[in-house]
Design an enzyme around this catalytic site. Sequence first.
Site, PDB file in Angstrom:
ATOM      1  N   SER A 236       0.876  -1.318  -0.127  1.00 57.19           N
ATOM      2  CA  SER A 236       0.056   0.048   0.094  1.00 57.19           C
ATOM      3  C   SER A 236       0.754   1.249   0.040  1.00 57.19           C
ATOM      4  O   SER A 236       1.903   1.099   0.105  1.00 57.19           O
ATOM      5  CB  SER A 236      -0.925   0.103   1.234  1.00 57.19           C
ATOM      6  OG  SER A 236      -0.116   0.123   2.454  1.00 57.19           O
ATOM      7  N   LYS A 237       0.355   2.341  -0.002  1.00 53.81           N
ATOM      8  CA  LYS A 237       0.858   3.706   0.012  1.00 53.81           C
ATOM      9  C   LYS A 237       1.943   3.586   1.169  1.00 53.81           C
ATOM     10  O   LYS A 237       2.980   4.248   1.171  1.00 53.81           O
ATOM     11  CB  LYS A 237      -0.079   4.996  -0.320  1.00 53.81           C
ATOM     12  CG  LYS A 237      -0.547   5.123  -1.579  1.00 53.81           C
ATOM     13  CD  LYS A 237      -1.306   6.336  -1.716  1.00 53.81           C
ATOM     14  CE  LYS A 237      -1.520   6.453  -2.989  1.00 53.81           C
ATOM     15  NZ  LYS A 237      -2.727   7.578  -3.356  1.00 53.81           N
ATOM     16  N   ARG A 238       1.139   3.137   2.350  1.00 50.87           N
ATOM     17  CA  ARG A 238       2.194   3.325   3.554  1.00 50.87           C
ATOM     18  C   ARG A 238       3.158   2.534   3.692  1.00 50.87           C
ATOM     19  O   ARG A 238       4.192   2.799   4.297  1.00 50.87           O
ATOM     20  CB  ARG A 238       1.150   2.725   4.725  1.00 50.87           C
ATOM     21  CG  ARG A 238       1.725   3.138   6.188  1.00 50.87           C
ATOM     22  CD  ARG A 238       0.748   2.793   7.180  1.00 50.87           C
ATOM     23  NE  ARG A 238      -0.524   2.047   6.788  1.00 50.87           N
ATOM     24  CZ  ARG A 238      -1.406   1.595   7.577  1.00 50.87           C
ATOM     25  NH1 ARG A 238      -1.252   1.417   8.881  1.00 50.87           N
ATOM     26  NH2 ARG A 238      -2.620   1.178   7.179  1.00 50.87           N
ATOM     27  N   ASP A 239       3.404   1.310   2.793  1.00 49.40           N
ATOM     28  CA  ASP A 239       4.380   0.602   2.716  1.00 49.40           C
ATOM     29  C   ASP A 239       5.392   0.824   1.555  1.00 49.40           C
ATOM     30  O   ASP A 239       6.398   0.298   1.476  1.00 49.40           O
ATOM     31  CB  ASP A 239       3.900  -1.017   2.232  1.00 49.40           C
ATOM     32  CG  ASP A 239       2.649  -1.477   3.353  1.00 49.40           C
ATOM     33  OD1 ASP A 239       2.981  -1.209   4.497  1.00 49.40           O
ATOM     34  OD2 ASP A 239       1.808  -1.854   2.701  1.00 49.40           O
ATOM     35  N   GLY A 240       5.096   2.110   1.063  1.00 53.68           N
ATOM     36  CA  GLY A 240       6.081   2.374  -0.048  1.00 53.68           C
ATOM     37  C   GLY A 240       5.435   2.365  -1.468  1.00 53.68           C
ATOM     38  O   GLY A 240       6.569   2.562  -2.293  1.00 53.68           O
TER      39      GLY A 240
END
Length: 463
Positions: A236-240
């Site tokens: 996800s965006k949070r993961d990069g």
Amino acid sequence: MVKTRFAPSPTGFLHIGGLRTALFNWLWARKNGGEFRLRIEDTDRQRNREEATEAILKAFDWVGLNYDGEVVYQSQRGEIYKKYIDQLLKEGKAYKCYLTPEELEEIRKAKREGRTPPIDIRKYRNFQGELEKPFVIRFKTPLEGELKFEDGVKGEQKVKLEEIEDFVIARSDGTPTYNFVVVVDDHLMGMTDIIRGDDHLRNTFKQILLYNAFGWEVPNFYHLPMIHNEKGGKMSKRDGAVDVLEYRRNGYLPEALLNFLVRLGWSYGDREIFSIGEMIQLFDPKNINKAPSRFDQSKLDWLNSYYIKNSPNDRLVKILKRDFGVEVPAGEKGEWLLGQLKERVKTLKEMAEEIGKILTPPSNYDPKGVKRFLKGDAPRRLGELKEKLKGVAPATPPEWDKLLEEFVAETGAKPREVMPPLRIAVVGEARGIDLGTLLAILGRDEVVDRIEKLLEFLQNREG
């Protein structure tokens, strides 16, 4: 000659999974003295975004993945696709399908419910006439047999042809579908090796059927396992999983990002650090792991810090100014500053923030640091140090270290009454780079001014 390509759809920004695919294709072409092409698959008129295409090109430029020839845009090749669709129709390898949206929904609903569809998807497969109603064009998939191919990563792949329905190659508005245009383009561009994500694995069978229908040579396929987050789930965006240019904005060096990506799914022993030249020399898609790789933020940060430490200062000065608007002092002060920060930071964004803290007088002071260190005799010691500085002019880090050592000895002050309070005075907190180097970078007059402002702050607080 080996020919590879990267063919993104400009419906969103280029993320790290796409960049890894592009990197692997680029490395394989460069290793073999071949060609690496860039093709923008922009046939989806409703979802295409011009800014996404621009971002893809900017990302390629930033990381240094140069491509051969001009960028190919599928939106400019409509007549070419029409020619080959007409050829399949003429040869009886494709047909016009007049099924209505309602009939198609009935078929889909039945399949979802595990029932035999009331309407055959191939209803018009052998229809000879013409109807005055909208139609799509479907490819005539062979009705029996097995199709198999050797994937360079996953090994032998096979499917029973009865599992592949007569798939659409042109929509009702005449626009060709992905599986059709990708085959035509890859053939006409002379692609020999297709390296892409394994989310395309199912499409490959349909594409091989089209290669066979045209009598064209089938390229080598390598399907890359996906990149998972650190917990083994979907990125996800949070993961990069963000726009590649976001890594630039966050202060990552392109060589660090490429080094990180090449190790996501490919390895060469236990080695972690690879220059671009070494990647080209050692890379082989046959050594790509079959299992998904995991995104490791700490590994990326470690690699970035390594490349920052080993980058020439003049290069860092340019990047800091271009990407963060930060001016590094000229001459030896800039060398001292970068020399200290290169050993401490993980990103250039972090470096830019630290430079700002050092070069800009503090607008506030860390409350915990003030409470802990600016008590007892500490304010008086700062005042004494300020007066001593008016009569001396230390310039280098060793000279500042010597001055502070002498001041502590002469006054009988405890080091904690001088060093942490002095740091708080000049940068607002009691931590940071080597104190002597910090003071040498700022210079005597600036240090005196900042001590005076802290003492004034303390006096006003008490008043």
